[in-house]
Design an enzyme around this catalytic site. Structure first.
Site, short mmCIF file in Angstrom:
data_model
loop_
_atom_site.label_atom_id
_atom_site.label_comp_id
_atom_site.label_asym_id
_atom_site.label_seq_id
_atom_site.Cartn_x
_atom_site.Cartn_y
_atom_site.Cartn_z
N MET A 55 19.10 74.29 46.96
CA MET A 55 18.12 75.31 47.33
C MET A 55 18.50 76.15 48.53
O MET A 55 17.92 77.21 48.74
CB MET A 55 16.76 74.65 47.62
CG MET A 55 16.13 73.99 46.44
SD MET A 55 14.41 73.55 46.77
CE MET A 55 14.61 72.51 48.21
N GLY A 56 19.46 75.71 49.32
CA GLY A 56 19.74 76.45 50.54
C GLY A 56 21.17 76.38 50.99
O GLY A 56 21.94 75.53 50.55
N GLY A 106 23.55 73.78 49.16
CA GLY A 106 22.93 72.79 48.29
C GLY A 106 22.17 73.45 47.18
O GLY A 106 22.35 74.64 46.88
N ILE A 129 28.42 76.33 56.60
CA ILE A 129 29.23 75.11 56.53
C ILE A 129 29.01 74.34 55.23
O ILE A 129 29.81 73.47 54.88
CB ILE A 129 28.96 74.18 57.73
CG1 ILE A 129 27.47 73.84 57.85
CG2 ILE A 129 29.48 74.81 59.01
CD1 ILE A 129 27.15 72.89 58.98
N LYS A 132 19.34 75.16 57.85
CA LYS A 132 19.34 75.32 56.40
C LYS A 132 18.39 76.45 56.03
O LYS A 132 17.22 76.45 56.43
CB LYS A 132 18.89 74.02 55.72
CG LYS A 132 18.98 74.07 54.20
CD LYS A 132 18.69 72.69 53.61
CE LYS A 132 18.84 72.70 52.10
NZ LYS A 132 18.61 71.34 51.53
N ASP A 155 18.24 62.75 43.93
CA ASP A 155 19.53 63.43 43.77
C ASP A 155 20.59 62.74 44.62
O ASP A 155 21.33 63.39 45.35
CB ASP A 155 19.41 64.91 44.14
CG ASP A 155 20.60 65.73 43.64
OD1 ASP A 155 21.29 65.27 42.69
OD2 ASP A 155 20.86 66.82 44.17
N VAL A 178 23.59 75.96 54.38
CA VAL A 178 23.52 75.35 55.70
C VAL A 178 24.50 76.06 56.63
O VAL A 178 25.68 76.21 56.30
CB VAL A 178 23.84 73.84 55.64
CG1 VAL A 178 23.73 73.22 57.02
CG2 VAL A 178 22.90 73.14 54.66
#
Length: 483
Positions: free
Chosen positions: A22-23, A20, A17, A40, A135, A25
């Site tokens: 680093m990962g 980001g 869905i 995540k 961020d 989701v």
């Protein structure tokens, strides 16, 4: 990972869905508790990111409140020859602010202030736990089904009291929203998040970030040296004032905390007086409501009374004084009269029933009364001519005046900062500054070499405009390239 994969024997992946830094989701089903969750998963190939990912899990788990996403679980799963780290969280049904802005382009001031206030409350609570997000951007603010703001993705957050997990020279964040101190690799505090949140507020109101240039270096330069363009006229002055203070370059000139920013956002919507900002040049102060009851009115009345007493005392001295003003006593009396005149003028302006809200970008950084009194644009009252009145410039001063007008800026890249400065000043440019840049160039340039310039060569500029020389520094050289 594929749909249908079962993690830790309980989380069945459904579909991705979001993604980001680093990962990725996924929407998933917790088969043990029979509920939908968000999972995540750390992206493969991110060497050294595992510790940071685990830190995000612990950071999120430590933050409690309606404006965060609840953490359920953290774990690892073997997938062939690699270990997959995952974080199971509350599934938030809603939309990110980034997607909302993509759909609606901009938001009305009331809705913007409500969103920023809720985000500021969440960040303020994190800052009290010494967690800095680092961020803050529209993609990391979710608007849930109840129209409540959730701050997400603490993946590059910094725990202030602990060592960094990134190299000290690595600039993390998203360029359109990153604070000047982040770009300068200075100490990062919660004030950096509030600057980023100010940039988000600006985008909500204007439909574009404060500095929307496509060239990242141009955006970086603007964050460091330029003031954002004025917000649209449709934005009420109190709202614009809240955003302007959030975007000040110096951290100590912004809001003191997320809670204070949230309070100012809500006050701006209701028409109350926002918390007075610290004195700083170039940023509009919060406008003062002339009909506001309470402290403001009592303070104005006290100032008027004090001014009347002072003026009466001075008038009495002048009325019976035998001095003519020729001796030292006369000079002292004259200065006292001048001070009283300025005080009287300032108080009269303060007590005016219709003060004009400040909107100038050239307000005085001096006394608080000057700002509250609505003095002239140069920060003083009209009678405060001081050293500039009563005499014209000499012929010698005229000869030394800098050039005026516009011209084409020459190319000075490849020169040393000092050579470039001397060359530009010889042409009449009077505001040349140097600033170190971070450049990976092969072969490596010589120490102090100008690699980029702002504005760029060929631009039409005024002789008085600031010209920034961005240079390469060899740390081993140990000598400064600036003046």
């Amino acid at each position: 990972m594929e749909p249908g994969t079962l993690l830790a024997g309980r989380y069945r992946l459904d579909r991705p869905i979001d993604s980001g830094a680093m990962g990725a989701v996924w929407r998933a089903r917790d088969e043990r508790l029979d509920r939908d969750v968000a999972v995540k998963i750390l992206l493969p190939g991110l060497d050294g990111a595992g510790e940071r990912f685990e830190r995000e899990a612990k950071t999120l788990a430590s933050l409690k409140g309606p404006n965060y996403v609840e953490v359920y679980d953290y774990g690892e799963e073997l997938d062939g020859d690699r270990t997959v780290q995952f974080l199971a969280m509350e599934l938030v049904e809603g939309v990110s602010l980034a997607r909302l802005l993509a759909r609606e382009e901009r938001l009305d001031p009331d809705r913007t202030m409500r969103i920023i206030a809720e985000a500021a409350d969440a960040l303020g609570a994190a800052h009290r736990r010494k967690v800095v997000h680092r961020d803050v951007k529209p993609a990391n603010l979710l608007i849930d089904a109840d129209d409540r703001v959730r701050v997400v993705d603490f993946g590059i957050s910094l725990l202030v009291d602990r060592s960094r997990l990134t190299d000290s020279k690595e600039v993390l964040g998203t360029v359109p929203y990153v604070s000047p101190e982040r770009l300068r690799n200075q100490d990062v505090t919660g004030s950096s998040d509030l600057y980023s949140l100010g940039a988000v507020a600006y985008e909500c109101l204007a439909g574009t970030p404060p500095f929307p240039a496509r060239d990242p270096m141009a955006v970086i330069h603007s964050h460091l040296y330029e003031e954002p363009p004025a917000l649209p006229d449709s934005v009420p002055a109190p709202v614009a004032s809240v955003v302007a203070r959030s975007l000040r370059k110096a951290p100590d000139e912004r809001w003191e905390s997320g809670e204070q920013l949230a309070e100012a956002c809500r006050a701006a919507v209701t028409g109350e007086i926002p918390i007075p900002p610290p004195e700083a040049p170039g940023v509009p102060a919060a406008p003062v409501d002339p009909e506001e009851p309470g402290k403001g009115r009592r303070r104005r009345m006290a100032l008027v009374a004090a001014a009347v007493v002072l003026a009466a005392a001075v008038f009495g001295i002048v009325a019976w004084s035998p001095w003519t003003g020729d001796g030292p006593q006369g000079g002292e009396d004259e200065s006292t009269v001048e001070a009283a005149a300025h005080t009287s003028e300032a108080v009269e302006t303060t007590a005016s029933p219709d003060p004009t809200p400040s909107g100038s970008a050239s307000e005085s950084p001096d006394a608080e009364e000057s700002e509250a009194a609505g003095g002239t644009e140069d920060g003083g009252s009209e009678g405060d001519s001081g050293e500039t009145s009563g005499g014209g410039a000499t012929e010698e001063e005229d000869a030394d005046e800098p050039k005026s007008g516009t011209t084409e800026l020459p190319d000075v890249t490849g020169r040393t900062t000092f050579d470039a400065r001397d060359y530009l000043e010889g042409l009449g440019f009077g505001n040349v500054v140097a600033d170190v840049g971070y450049y990976a160039i092969t072969p490596e340039p010589a120490h102090c070499t100008v690699v980029q310039q702002f504005p760029s060569a060929g631009s039409t500029v005024d002789y008085a405009d600031q010209v920034t020389l961005s240079y390469h520094s060899r740390n081993a050289e140990g000598t400064s390239c600036e003046w």
